[in-house]
Each structure stands twice: as structure tokens, then as C-alpha cells.
Design an enzyme around this catalytic site. Structure first.
Site, PDB file in Angstrom:
ATOM      1  N   CYS A  44      10.553   2.983   1.447  1.00  0.00           N
ATOM      2  CA  CYS A  44       9.566   2.888   2.534  1.00  0.00           C
ATOM      3  C   CYS A  44       9.326   4.254   3.173  1.00  0.00           C
ATOM      4  O   CYS A  44       8.187   4.696   3.313  1.00  0.00           O
ATOM      5  CB  CYS A  44      10.047   1.884   3.574  1.00  0.00           C
ATOM      6  SG  CYS A  44       9.052   1.880   5.056  1.00  0.00           S
ATOM      7  N   CYS A  49       5.709   3.004   2.223  1.00  0.00           N
ATOM      8  CA  CYS A  49       4.899   2.714   3.406  1.00  0.00           C
ATOM      9  C   CYS A  49       4.466   3.966   4.179  1.00  0.00           C
ATOM     10  O   CYS A  49       3.281   4.135   4.482  1.00  0.00           O
ATOM     11  CB  CYS A  49       5.670   1.833   4.394  1.00  0.00           C
ATOM     12  SG  CYS A  49       6.871   0.711   3.659  1.00  0.00           S
ATOM     13  N   LYS A  52       2.421   6.721   2.174  1.00  0.00           N
ATOM     14  CA  LYS A  52       1.178   6.043   1.779  1.00  0.00           C
ATOM     15  C   LYS A  52       0.220   5.938   2.967  1.00  0.00           C
ATOM     16  O   LYS A  52      -0.969   6.230   2.877  1.00  0.00           O
ATOM     17  CB  LYS A  52       1.544   4.653   1.214  1.00  0.00           C
ATOM     18  CG  LYS A  52       0.435   3.772   0.738  1.00  0.00           C
ATOM     19  CD  LYS A  52      -0.094   2.812   1.767  1.00  0.00           C
ATOM     20  CE  LYS A  52       0.846   1.927   2.497  1.00  0.00           C
ATOM     21  NZ  LYS A  52       1.218   0.688   1.845  1.00  0.00           N
ATOM     22  N   TYR A 178      -1.314  -4.784  -4.407  1.00  0.00           N
ATOM     23  CA  TYR A 178      -1.722  -4.059  -3.199  1.00  0.00           C
ATOM     24  C   TYR A 178      -1.566  -2.544  -3.345  1.00  0.00           C
ATOM     25  O   TYR A 178      -2.378  -1.779  -2.827  1.00  0.00           O
ATOM     26  CB  TYR A 178      -1.012  -4.614  -1.953  1.00  0.00           C
ATOM     27  CG  TYR A 178       0.404  -4.154  -1.730  1.00  0.00           C
ATOM     28  CD1 TYR A 178       0.687  -3.073  -0.904  1.00  0.00           C
ATOM     29  CD2 TYR A 178       1.482  -4.810  -2.317  1.00  0.00           C
ATOM     30  CE1 TYR A 178       1.982  -2.656  -0.682  1.00  0.00           C
ATOM     31  CE2 TYR A 178       2.788  -4.402  -2.107  1.00  0.00           C
ATOM     32  CZ  TYR A 178       3.036  -3.326  -1.285  1.00  0.00           C
ATOM     33  OH  TYR A 178       4.323  -2.905  -1.066  1.00  0.00           O
ATOM     34  N   GLU A 182      -4.601   0.063  -2.813  1.00  0.00           N
ATOM     35  CA  GLU A 182      -4.503   1.103  -1.774  1.00  0.00           C
ATOM     36  C   GLU A 182      -4.801   2.490  -2.347  1.00  0.00           C
ATOM     37  O   GLU A 182      -5.619   3.240  -1.802  1.00  0.00           O
ATOM     38  CB  GLU A 182      -3.101   1.077  -1.147  1.00  0.00           C
ATOM     39  CG  GLU A 182      -2.890  -0.156  -0.288  1.00  0.00           C
ATOM     40  CD  GLU A 182      -1.493  -0.295   0.283  1.00  0.00           C
ATOM     41  OE1 GLU A 182      -1.332  -1.004   1.278  1.00  0.00           O
ATOM     42  OE2 GLU A 182      -0.543   0.294  -0.276  1.00  0.00           O
ATOM     43  N   THR A 311       9.229  -4.074   3.672  1.00  0.00           N
ATOM     44  CA  THR A 311      10.245  -3.454   4.516  1.00  0.00           C
ATOM     45  C   THR A 311      10.775  -4.354   5.639  1.00  0.00           C
ATOM     46  O   THR A 311      11.991  -4.491   5.781  1.00  0.00           O
ATOM     47  CB  THR A 311       9.687  -2.121   5.078  1.00  0.00           C
ATOM     48  OG1 THR A 311       9.752  -1.176   4.023  1.00  0.00           O
ATOM     49  CG2 THR A 311      10.461  -1.613   6.266  1.00  0.00           C
ATOM     50  N   HIS A 435     -14.164  -8.017  25.090  1.00  0.00           N
ATOM     51  CA  HIS A 435     -15.438  -7.527  24.598  1.00  0.00           C
ATOM     52  C   HIS A 435     -15.663  -6.062  24.941  1.00  0.00           C
ATOM     53  O   HIS A 435     -15.272  -5.654  26.031  1.00  0.00           O
ATOM     54  CB  HIS A 435     -16.554  -8.381  25.237  1.00  0.00           C
ATOM     55  CG  HIS A 435     -17.903  -8.080  24.695  1.00  0.00           C
ATOM     56  ND1 HIS A 435     -18.276  -8.452  23.422  1.00  0.00           N
ATOM     57  CD2 HIS A 435     -18.962  -7.451  25.257  1.00  0.00           C
ATOM     58  CE1 HIS A 435     -19.526  -8.054  23.223  1.00  0.00           C
ATOM     59  NE2 HIS A 435     -19.967  -7.441  24.310  1.00  0.00           N
ATOM     60  N   GLU A 440     -12.372 -10.186  18.898  1.00  0.00           N
ATOM     61  CA  GLU A 440     -12.838 -11.317  19.717  1.00  0.00           C
ATOM     62  C   GLU A 440     -13.460 -12.411  18.857  1.00  0.00           C
ATOM     63  O   GLU A 440     -13.502 -13.577  19.257  1.00  0.00           O
ATOM     64  CB  GLU A 440     -13.814 -10.859  20.803  1.00  0.00           C
ATOM     65  CG  GLU A 440     -15.160 -10.360  20.286  1.00  0.00           C
ATOM     66  CD  GLU A 440     -16.089  -9.893  21.426  1.00  0.00           C
ATOM     67  OE1 GLU A 440     -16.238 -10.636  22.407  1.00  0.00           O
ATOM     68  OE2 GLU A 440     -16.638  -8.778  21.324  1.00  0.00           O
TER      69      GLU A 440
END
Ligand code: FAD
Length: 453
Positions: A44, A49, A52, A178, A182, A311, A435, A440
Site C-alpha cells: 500500500c 494505494c 498510485k 481496478y 486506474e 488495505t 447545495h 445532494e
């Protein structure tokens, strides 16, 4: 055997899980030896992680520069030097490694650098020395698998891409998990001509089908060429780069290739045979719900067990082990409803059931929102944000939340609490919107887009 070689716990592997378990066990008063083969921090921090995401930040700046003119900025310079990024990243990882070292030291964990090998149920060997402990924890993680296709070992892995000093002109990414998505997204934003080749019909197997479709569209919008249903036969080096020979059609060629076909647990030369632990079909160490292996006094956590390879899961498993065995506080990790993100552009985040899984469980209502986010609409971009809520009709409980769009991981981490706490669609409805945000939309979904069952 001297007393200095005897511990309450020996942990093999100083990655996410091993560090967390060591520190927690030491906090409960255990004498802990942590043995690491390379550098403190693990995948990681050093190869996953963290670097990356730092690379993703670099790639996202391209979009800022491109859009800046529409917001009134001029003379925005946009030359990217991957070598400078790599140097800066290495400085940051060295700093982080130092932080982890310091934390282990201040927790009272004894750390040893060297390859560890089991030498019986209570013994571990490293650097020619034998260490003993009542309990042993295997937290050796995983590494890229290079065996799926002949010639795959010629390709870069994610480790190599994170060390680049020069960008290739073109890159072929093999795989569609993934990590593949990525890096395809990140490198395409650096201006590399990226092609993805994968066996499935769409990238991101296991994710909600709508997310997969939107992810494929987003990649194509970034200029990534997608080749689905590819049966790869062989990867070969050519005079100009590489060629992926396909069973069914013409070969795909590129200057460089990234092998993102998957990862294998690190069990090489670990001495599992000395304690009669057999690995499963994926090469992982089988464990029970308390991370116990088949051998007495030996536990395993994290990627080497191939449960949920993330992780926070490795950390939670490590802490649960330490609390149970040394803290008198039995704890177990639930592997249900683990939120996860894909740091492509725009990013994806998800928690809970996919629409297909929910439909199998019973009557389901699906709420969907799709819109051009304000920041992108302003610059005339067609980029879409996609959001989806899966609701169990009987109870009204929200059982799945999926998003592709700016800040999706930050938004879904907050909503993950609501889902884990059992929030219903009515709870979402009576929550006042904030907002103007994209988030939202999750509390403003009125009518189901689809009703199943
Ligand atoms: P690791 O962190 O892999 O640590 C294992 C350690 O054991 C290593 O330091 C290794 O050197 C050491 N070791 C192995 N064998 C021995 C031995 N015999 N003796 C001594 N030491 C040994 N997860 C996320 O949650 N979010 C992300 O965004 C994310 N991105 C990722 C991106 C990439 C490119 C990759 C590859 C992974 C990513 N992950 C991500 C996954 C995450 O990195 C892993 O799930 C996590 O690191 C697993 O932790 P671990 O403790 O099981 O093993």
C-alpha cells in the site's frame, strides 16, 4: 536459545496488516518481533494505494489546466515530466517509511530486516537465526502474477509503472480489474496512447453493471481504446515494442505493456510445508473467520489470504487478531459491505450490493441519477456523473450505493456509514440537501428508475 530470540508473537511481513497487528499486540503488552523482507510499509505505502493516488493527482492536473481557460485563466503551462514526479514521489515514500519505522519503534515492536521462513509451529528463521514465539502471524501480502499468458513476464507490472522516468508513446494494458483501469486512465491523461485488452465484455468484473458501462464510456472519452473479449495467446517483443498475439484476430501492438492481470499471494520459500499448511487454488492460505490457519499457533491476514484484498481490510484483520489473542477482547471482521474505490477519472466508488445481486435477494427498487456536473458543464464538457441507490422494497433499506463522478470516493465513504447503520430510503429522503454539490443528488432521488420483483 537465548531469551532475546523468544517472543510472544512473530509477525512475517511489515505491510498494512502486519504493522497494524504488531502495534496492536504490543499495545496489549505482547513482546513482538516483526520481520520484513524488503522495506517497511508494504504494498500500500510503497507500491500501491499511496504512490498510485499521488500519480492520479498528477494526472488530474491535466484536466484543471485544460479547463482553466474557460474559467478565465490564461497562460497556464502544462508540460509534464514523469521523472520529476517519480523523484518527488520517492522522497515522499521515504518520509512515510520513516514515519512507520518510528511508529513501530515507539510502540515497542522489535523489527528485523530479512526473508522469514517458518521452521515449525513455533519457529521462524531469518538471516540464519532461529526465533521462537507462541504465536506466528503471516502477513506476507501479494505480488503481480506473471504466469497467465506466455511472455507476460516481459511486460511491466504496476511496480514498474510507479518507477517510470520516461513515458512510452503507447501502452497496452492487459487486464480490466481496478488496477488496470486506474493506470489506463492515469497514463492516458499524461498523453500516452492507451489500449486495454481483456477477456470479459466490460472492465471491472464484480462491480455493478451500470458502473462498468459508465467506466468503459469514461475511458473511451479519455481516448483509451478498449478491446473486450480478447483471448490472448502470447506476448512477444518486436523491433518497435511489443505485440499481444490473439487467438481470434490481429495482434495488438504498443511501445510498452502493463501486465495488470491479477495478483498472487506471497508464499514463496515461506516454509508452509514445514507446518503442513496447503494453499488453495489461488495460491492463498486458507483461514477461518478468526484468521486461523490449519496449523496450531499460526494465523494469516491480508492479501496472502485472498479474502478482500484491500488495505483497510488487512488492517482490520490484523487488529482483530491482536485484540482477540492479546487484548482479551474477541473481535471478528465482517467482509460484507466493504466500500471500495477505483481511482480513474472520473473516479468510481461503491458499497453494498450490485443491482443484479439485490434482484436475486428479493423485490428491489433502483434509483438512478445521471447529470453533467456543474464544473464540467461550465466548460462545455460532456462528462457525466452517475449515481445509483439500490433499495430493498420490503424494509426500505438502502443495500447498495454506486457512483462514478468527481469526488465519488469521498462521498461514498460518508454514505457507507449510513448503509452500515441500516439507513432506509426514507432516511435519505428526509436528509436536507447540501447545495450546490453533486452529493445532494443522493438525497433528492424521488422515483425509482426500475422496480424488480
Ligand atoms: P502487503 O502490504 O503486501 O505487505 C506484505 C509485506 O510482506 C511486504 O512488505 C513484503 O515485502 C513482506 N514479505 C513477503 N514475504 C515475506 C517473507 N517471507 N519474509 C519477510 N517479509 C515478507 N488497497 C486499497 O485499499 N486501496 C487502494 O487504492 C489500493 N490500491 C492499490 C494499487 C496497487 C497498484 C496495488 C498493487 C494494490 C493496491 N491496493 C489498494 C491493495 C493493498 O495495497 C493491499 O490490499 C494491502 O497492501 C495488503 O496488505 P498486506 O499487509 O496483506 O500485505
Amino acid at each position: 536459545m537465548s531469551h532475546s530470540n523468544t517472543f510472544d508473537l512473530i509477525v512475517i511481513g511489515a505491510g498494512s496488516g502486519g504493522i497494524a497487528a504488531s502495534r496492536r499486540a504490543a499495545a496489549h503488552g505482547a513482546r513482538v518481533l516483526l520481520i520484513e523482507g524488503t522495506r517497511i510499509g508494504g504494498t500500500c505505502v510503497l507500491r500501491g494505494c499511496i504512490p498510485k493516488k499521488l500519480m492520479m493527482y498528477a494526472s488530474e492536473m491535466r484536466g484543471c489546466f485544460a479547463d482553466a481557460g474557460a474559467f478565465g485563466w490564461s497562460e497556464v503551462s502544462a508540460d509534464f515530466d514523469i521523472g520529476r514526479w517519480t523523484q518527488a514521489k520517492d522522497r515522499e515514500l521515504n518520509r512515510l517509511e520513516g514515519v512507520y519505522r518510528q511508529m513501530l519503534e515507539s510502540s515497542g515492536v522489535h523489527t528485523l530486516l530479512g526473508h522469514a521462513r517458518l521452521a515449525g509451529e513455533r519457529a521462524v528463521e531469518a538471516n540464519g537465526q532461529r526465533y521462537l514465539a507462541e504465536r506466528i502471524l503471516i502477513a506476507t501480502g501479494g505480488a503481480p502474477s506473471t504466469t497467465g499468458i506466455p511472455g507476460l513476464d516481459l511486460a511491466w507490472t504496476s511496480d514498474d509503472v510507479l518507477q517510470l522516468t520516461e513515458l512510452p508513446r503507447s501502452l497496452l494494458v492487459i487486464g480490466a480489474g481496478y488496477i488496470a483501469v486506474e493506470f489506463a486512465s492515469i497514463l492516458s491523461q499524461f498523453g500516452v496512447q492507451v489500449t486495454m485488452a481483456y477477456r470479459a465484455e466490460r472492465p471491472l468484473r464484480g462491480f455493478d453493471e451500470d458502473l462498468r458501462q459508465h467506466a468503459a464510456q469514461a475511458l473511451e472519452a479519455r481516448g483509451v481504446a478498449l478491446h473486450a473479449g480478447v483471448r490472448a495467446q502470447e506476448l512477444v517483443r518486436t523491433a518497435h515494442g511489443f505485440e499481444l498475439r490473439r487467438a481470434d484476430a490481429a495482434a495488438l501492438s504498443a511501445d510498452a505493456v502493463l501486465n495488470a492481470t491479477g495478483r498472487r499471494p506471497n508464499v514463496g520459500n515461506l516454509g508452509l510445508d514445514t507446518v503442513r499448511i496447503a494453499t488453495d487454488a489461488a495460491g492463498a492460505i486458507p483461514v477461518d473467520a478468526d484468521s486461523r490457519t490449519a496449523a496450531r499457533g499460526i494465523w494469516a491476514i491480508g492479501d496472502v489470504t485472498n479474502r478482500v484484498n484491500l488495505t483497510p481490510v488487512a488492517i482490520a484483520e490484523g487488529r482483530a487478531f491482536a485484540d482477540t489473542e492479546f487484548g482479551g477482547r474477541p473481535a471478528r471482521v465482517s467482509h460484507d459491505n466493504v466500500a471500495s474505490a477505483v481511482f480513474c477519472s472520473p473516479p468510481i466508488a461503491t458499497i453494498g450490493m450490485t443491482e443484479a445481486q439485490a434482484m436475486e435477494r428479493g423485490p428491489t427498487d433502483v434509483y438512478v441519477s445521471r447529470f453533467r456536473p456543474m464544473k464540467k458543464a461550465f466548460v462545455g464538457s460532456q462528462e457525466q456523473t452517475f449515481m445509483k441507490l439500490i433499495v430493498e422494497r420490503g424494509s426500505g433499506r438502502v443495500t447498495g450505493i454506486h457512483m462514478l463522478g468527481a469526488d465519488a470516493p469521498e462521498i461514498i465513504q460518508g454514505l457507507a456509514i449510513a448503509l452500515s447503520a441500516g439507513a432506509t430510503k426514507q432516511d435519505f429522503d428526509r436528509t436536507m440537501a447540501m447545495h450546490p454539490t453533486s452529493a445532494e443528488e443522493f438525497v433528492l432521488m424521488r422515483e425509482p428508475a426500475r422496480r424488480h420483483g
